[in-house]
Design a protein around this motif. Sequence first.
Motif, PDB file in Angstrom:
ATOM      1  N   GLU A 111       0.841  -1.210   0.000  1.00 64.93           N
ATOM      2  CA  GLU A 111       0.000   0.000   0.000  1.00 64.93           C
ATOM      3  C   GLU A 111       0.871   1.254   0.000  1.00 64.93           C
ATOM      4  OE1 GLU A 111      -3.538   0.774   0.053  1.00 64.93           O
ATOM      5  OE2 GLU A 111      -3.387  -1.185  -0.915  1.00 64.93           O
ATOM      6  N   ILE A 112       1.925   1.216   0.820  1.00 64.19           N
ATOM      7  CA  ILE A 112       2.877   2.330   0.861  1.00 64.19           C
ATOM      8  C   ILE A 112       4.245   1.774   0.489  1.00 64.19           C
ATOM      9  CG2 ILE A 112       3.966   4.093   2.309  1.00 64.19           C
ATOM     10  CD1 ILE A 112       1.424   4.104   4.019  1.00 64.19           C
ATOM     11  N   ILE A 113       4.816   2.284  -0.575  1.00 62.80           N
ATOM     12  CA  ILE A 113       6.073   1.747  -1.107  1.00 62.80           C
ATOM     13  C   ILE A 113       7.249   2.395  -0.385  1.00 62.80           C
ATOM     14  CG2 ILE A 113       7.487   1.539  -3.194  1.00 62.80           C
ATOM     15  CD1 ILE A 113       4.810   1.740  -4.785  1.00 62.80           C
ATOM     16  N   GLY A 114       8.088   1.556   0.212  1.00 58.22           N
ATOM     17  CA  GLY A 114       9.245   2.070   0.943  1.00 58.22           C
ATOM     18  C   GLY A 114      10.403   2.406   0.024  1.00 58.22           C
ATOM     19  N   ASP A 115      11.411   3.026   0.595  1.00 56.26           N
ATOM     20  CA  ASP A 115      12.562   3.475  -0.209  1.00 56.26           C
ATOM     21  C   ASP A 115      13.463   2.325  -0.658  1.00 56.26           C
ATOM     22  OD1 ASP A 115      12.133   6.244  -0.447  1.00 56.26           O
ATOM     23  OD2 ASP A 115      12.874   6.596   1.583  1.00 56.26           O
ATOM     24  N   THR A 116      13.244   1.117  -0.123  1.00 55.17           N
ATOM     25  CA  THR A 116      14.097  -0.004  -0.538  1.00 55.17           C
ATOM     26  C   THR A 116      13.316  -1.047  -1.328  1.00 55.17           C
ATOM     27  OG1 THR A 116      13.715  -1.265   1.493  1.00 55.17           O
ATOM     28  CG2 THR A 116      15.565   0.298   1.508  1.00 55.17           C
ATOM     29  N   HIS A 117      12.143  -0.678  -1.827  1.00 54.16           N
ATOM     30  CA  HIS A 117      11.344  -1.638  -2.604  1.00 54.16           C
ATOM     31  C   HIS A 117      11.940  -1.809  -3.994  1.00 54.16           C
ATOM     32  CE1 HIS A 117       7.763  -4.076  -3.114  1.00 54.16           C
ATOM     33  NE2 HIS A 117       7.649  -3.578  -4.331  1.00 54.16           N
ATOM     34  N   HIS A 118      11.929  -3.057  -4.472  1.00 54.00           N
ATOM     35  CA  HIS A 118      12.580  -3.331  -5.757  1.00 54.00           C
ATOM     36  C   HIS A 118      11.775  -2.805  -6.949  1.00 54.00           C
ATOM     37  CE1 HIS A 118      10.564  -7.581  -6.414  1.00 54.00           C
ATOM     38  NE2 HIS A 118       9.708  -6.709  -5.941  1.00 54.00           N
ATOM     39  N   HIS A 119      12.474  -2.734  -8.078  1.00 50.35           N
ATOM     40  CA  HIS A 119      11.878  -2.194  -9.307  1.00 50.35           C
ATOM     41  C   HIS A 119      11.439  -3.341 -10.198  1.00 50.35           C
ATOM     42  CE1 HIS A 119      14.489   1.630  -8.750  1.00 50.35           C
ATOM     43  NE2 HIS A 119      13.582   1.477  -7.828  1.00 50.35           N
ATOM     44  N   THR A 120      10.163  -3.424 -10.441  1.00 45.56           N
ATOM     45  CA  THR A 120       9.628  -4.451 -11.328  1.00 45.56           C
ATOM     46  C   THR A 120       8.662  -3.763 -12.293  1.00 45.56           C
ATOM     47  OG1 THR A 120       7.880  -4.919  -9.742  1.00 45.56           O
ATOM     48  CG2 THR A 120       9.849  -6.285  -9.624  1.00 45.56           C
ATOM     49  N   PRO A 121       9.232  -2.955 -13.184  1.00 42.51           N
ATOM     50  CA  PRO A 121       8.377  -2.178 -14.095  1.00 42.51           C
ATOM     51  C   PRO A 121       7.519  -3.099 -14.962  1.00 42.51           C
ATOM     52  CG  PRO A 121      10.680  -2.105 -14.788  1.00 42.51           C
ATOM     53  CD  PRO A 121      10.655  -2.735 -13.430  1.00 42.51           C
ATOM     54  N   LEU A 122       6.323  -2.644 -15.262  1.00 42.02           N
ATOM     55  CA  LEU A 122       5.401  -3.436 -16.081  1.00 42.02           C
ATOM     56  C   LEU A 122       5.136  -2.772 -17.421  1.00 42.02           C
ATOM     57  CD1 LEU A 122       2.952  -4.693 -13.328  1.00 42.02           C
ATOM     58  CD2 LEU A 122       4.826  -5.916 -14.459  1.00 42.02           C
ATOM     59  N   THR A 123       6.002  -1.832 -17.772  1.00 45.13           N
ATOM     60  CA  THR A 123       5.964  -1.202 -19.096  1.00 45.13           C
ATOM     61  C   THR A 123       7.407  -1.088 -19.591  1.00 45.13           C
ATOM     62  OG1 THR A 123       6.171   1.000 -18.140  1.00 45.13           O
ATOM     63  CG2 THR A 123       3.929   0.204 -18.576  1.00 45.13           C
ATOM     64  N   SER A 124       7.558  -0.956 -20.906  1.00 46.06           N
ATOM     65  CA  SER A 124       8.899  -0.732 -21.446  1.00 46.06           C
ATOM     66  C   SER A 124       9.421   0.632 -20.996  1.00 46.06           C
ATOM     67  CB  SER A 124       8.866  -0.822 -22.979  1.00 46.06           C
ATOM     68  OG  SER A 124       8.573  -2.151 -23.371  1.00 46.06           O
ATOM     69  N   TYR A 125       8.533   1.608 -20.895  1.00 41.95           N
ATOM     70  CA  TYR A 125       8.912   2.933 -20.392  1.00 41.95           C
ATOM     71  C   TYR A 125       9.506   2.831 -18.985  1.00 41.95           C
ATOM     72  CZ  TYR A 125       8.078   7.689 -18.562  1.00 41.95           C
ATOM     73  OH  TYR A 125       8.205   8.924 -17.975  1.00 41.95           O
ATOM     74  N   GLY A 126       8.813   2.122 -18.105  1.00 44.34           N
ATOM     75  CA  GLY A 126       9.311   1.953 -16.744  1.00 44.34           C
ATOM     76  C   GLY A 126      10.633   1.199 -16.716  1.00 44.34           C
ATOM     77  N   THR A 127      10.767   0.212 -17.602  1.00 41.90           N
ATOM     78  CA  THR A 127      12.022  -0.529 -17.714  1.00 41.90           C
ATOM     79  C   THR A 127      13.155   0.411 -18.122  1.00 41.90           C
ATOM     80  OG1 THR A 127      10.817  -2.521 -18.364  1.00 41.90           O
ATOM     81  CG2 THR A 127      13.173  -2.452 -18.899  1.00 41.90           C
ATOM     82  N   LYS A 139       0.218   3.406  -5.119  1.00 41.26           N
ATOM     83  CA  LYS A 139      -0.797   4.192  -4.405  1.00 41.26           C
ATOM     84  C   LYS A 139      -0.164   5.272  -3.524  1.00 41.26           C
ATOM     85  CE  LYS A 139      -4.260   0.510  -4.339  1.00 41.26           C
ATOM     86  NZ  LYS A 139      -3.591  -0.300  -5.378  1.00 41.26           N
ATOM     87  N   ALA A 140       0.970   4.933  -2.926  1.00 43.93           N
ATOM     88  CA  ALA A 140       1.621   5.901  -2.037  1.00 43.93           C
ATOM     89  C   ALA A 140       3.047   5.452  -1.750  1.00 43.93           C
ATOM     90  CB  ALA A 140       0.848   6.018  -0.729  1.00 43.93           C
ATOM     91  N   PHE A 141       3.883   6.382  -1.402  1.00 43.74           N
ATOM     92  CA  PHE A 141       5.288   6.117  -1.087  1.00 43.74           C
ATOM     93  C   PHE A 141       5.629   6.693   0.280  1.00 43.74           C
ATOM     94  CE2 PHE A 141       5.005   5.865  -5.611  1.00 43.74           C
ATOM     95  CZ  PHE A 141       5.990   4.989  -6.017  1.00 43.74           C
ATOM     96  N   GLU A 142       6.644   6.083   0.919  1.00 42.88           N
ATOM     97  CA  GLU A 142       7.166   6.690   2.143  1.00 42.88           C
ATOM     98  C   GLU A 142       7.979   7.937   1.795  1.00 42.88           C
ATOM     99  OE1 GLU A 142       7.691   2.681   4.896  1.00 42.88           O
ATOM    100  OE2 GLU A 142       9.455   3.751   4.199  1.00 42.88           O
ATOM    101  N   ALA A 143       8.907   7.792   0.823  1.00 44.47           N
ATOM    102  CA  ALA A 143       9.756   8.906   0.372  1.00 44.47           C
ATOM    103  C   ALA A 143      10.518   9.550   1.524  1.00 44.47           C
ATOM    104  CB  ALA A 143       8.917   9.952  -0.386  1.00 44.47           C
ATOM    105  N   ASN A 144      10.855   8.749   2.535  1.00 43.13           N
ATOM    106  CA  ASN A 144      11.556   9.292   3.702  1.00 43.13           C
ATOM    107  C   ASN A 144      12.939   9.822   3.345  1.00 43.13           C
ATOM    108  OD1 ASN A 144       9.473   8.766   5.426  1.00 43.13           O
ATOM    109  ND2 ASN A 144      10.232   6.742   6.028  1.00 43.13           N
ATOM    110  N   ARG A 145      13.581   9.129   2.414  1.00 48.07           N
ATOM    111  CA  ARG A 145      14.943   9.540   2.066  1.00 48.07           C
ATOM    112  C   ARG A 145      14.915  10.919   1.414  1.00 48.07           C
ATOM    113  NH1 ARG A 145      18.632   7.240  -2.164  1.00 48.07           N
ATOM    114  NH2 ARG A 145      20.665   7.953  -1.417  1.00 48.07           N
TER     115      ARG A 145
END
Lengths: 328, 328
Positions: free
Chosen positions: B136-152, B292-298
């Motif tokens: 629900e809230i994505i932390g600063d150490t969550h991995h990248h698993t893009p689901l578009t070529s753009y995100g990749t 949906k949301a990020f911590e963005a603490n860093r």
Amino acid sequence: MKVLVIGAAGMVGRKLVAALLAAEQVGGKPVAQLTLADVVAPVPPAAAIPITALAVDLSAPQVAEQLVADRPDLIFHLAAIVSGEAEVDFEKGYRINLDGTRHLLEAIRLAGQGGPYRPRLVFTSSIAVFGEPLPEIIGDTHHHTPLTSYGTQKAICELLLSDYSRRGFVDGVGIRLPTIVVRPGKPNKAASGFFSGILREPLSGQPAVLPVADSVRHWFASPRAAVGFLLHAAAMDTALLGDQRNLSMPGLAATVGEEIAALERVAGPQATALIQRVPDETIVNIVAGWPKAFEANRAKSLGFRGDASFDDIIRIHIEDELGGRVGS
Amino acid sequence: MKVLVIGAAGMVGRKLVAALLAAEQVGGKPVAQLTLADVVAPVPPAAAIPITALAVDLSAPQVAEQLVADRPDLIFHLAAIVSGEAEVDFEKGYRINLDGTRHLLEAIRLAGQGGPYRPRLVFTSSIAVFGEPLPEIIGDTHHHTPLTSYGTQKAICELLLSDYSRRGFVDGVGIRLPTIVVRPGKPNKAASGFFSGILREPLSGQPAVLPVADSVRHWFASPRAAVGFLLHAAAMDTALLGDQRNLSMPGLAATVGEEIAALERVAGPQATALIQRVPDETIVNIVAGWPKAFEANRAKSLGFRGDASFDDIIRIHIEDELGGRVGS
């Protein structure tokens, strides 16, 4: 099925080829033809099936196209410039490790424009995609912050593998290999070399130097387990992977002290007496930033199996490399 | 200082240029010269300093070399093919979004071989580097698993930016922008278009269609906040980043219902009455996989500041785009 092994002359590549020839099949499909490629021509083992050995540079123009011209059903891509060399020679590392892999993916994609073609591609990634700061046990959703150009190149190839798979161009599985122990052969200058050296040399009656503390913890797999990961990745149901095509393999976490205790159990105190403790601050600092352990729950749930114990890892070396005998 | 803005003709690029000219400095250093590049020549605004506007394709040979030939001290790289186009045109997406960025990094690295050169490079990445399954809230150490070529492509550029920075070739900061609202201009067909449309159209007295449920939650920043992120990234002390050069920006998490409530508070029920609820299953499904949301603490700890409330986001649109007035 036609099988292509890129990087077939390396240590893991040679063991993989031997295992493929021994099994004669992958996922129940007979291996009918084998192509072995590397920068130096692999020595083709004696076999009942046709084997082609090629000396090629995957980063050179048209090489990838030539390798996929006869539409192999299964491709293992193990070829890479190692970490130390990719750090020293920036351009070469990117050319071989990134551009080479991208050429392969592009050649497969473009081959698919001439008729249906979606081979299984098993790619060896590395735990070098992870870098400090790291948790004690790295989970399957931990982000990639490589601290070497090699790790960066592997992380990029993982992303490409997932995207090319998601787009339907290839059926990719990327496996992050643990540090391989016991690595056969001569001692080398890799910072990780001592993890194997403190086992391999004493098992042959030779002295070995340990440059770090016994408390250093790291993540291991035997060459036999590594080959098992590759073969499982080649045969598994990739529908279970969804769009996340890359997996941390289930290695074995152990401290250097646990390595040495296993050596003593398997080969006796005369073996461990050959280990000299000579701390090397440079190696201590490099190794301090390395992963210590992984959860690898996803890979385990998908049927990947690592080594059961460090005693087993040592016994595998004795069986596969020393003809079953310990000593000088 | 010499400043180069690549992607200067886009919505964020134009606002960034206006902000640079208004501030006249970055981190206390006067902006002495501005080069604006985009695939169509940006219209240079009136200014007291020399401005060069160039129509260039960053993915074409020699273009990156030409752009860094006069050794800009600060480079903003905002240029990209958008997500939808990169998905439709696979080759173009990789050419512009990956090769273009790599050409820029290589041109900077090679320029440094002719004498010390290590410009600050601010790169706009995207929350599209993240893909399902997501917390629900994505932390600063969550991995990248893009689901578009753009995100990749964005995730790959982030890795390159960190490695080129670690090697000392460039001083990079990658910022993952939230979805920008209220995006000025005409409605477009992007799946995310309604997030702006349900505010922008009613604020101009026009009807708008809402294709998803009021409960849909997403991550936002105003154009003004986005420009603030870019300027902070340009002036910040990058020693604080270490080798991890990429940051999720502190957006504002809000549901569509909260967006609409803010619209009613700022512009009254006659504005919200213009929103028609017409569910679109395709858009519902696309948006369901988005962060949906990020911590963005860093980023917050490094001084990046987002919008304080959705009411503010709407007021910023009214001030910056509507001359302070609501209505048709």
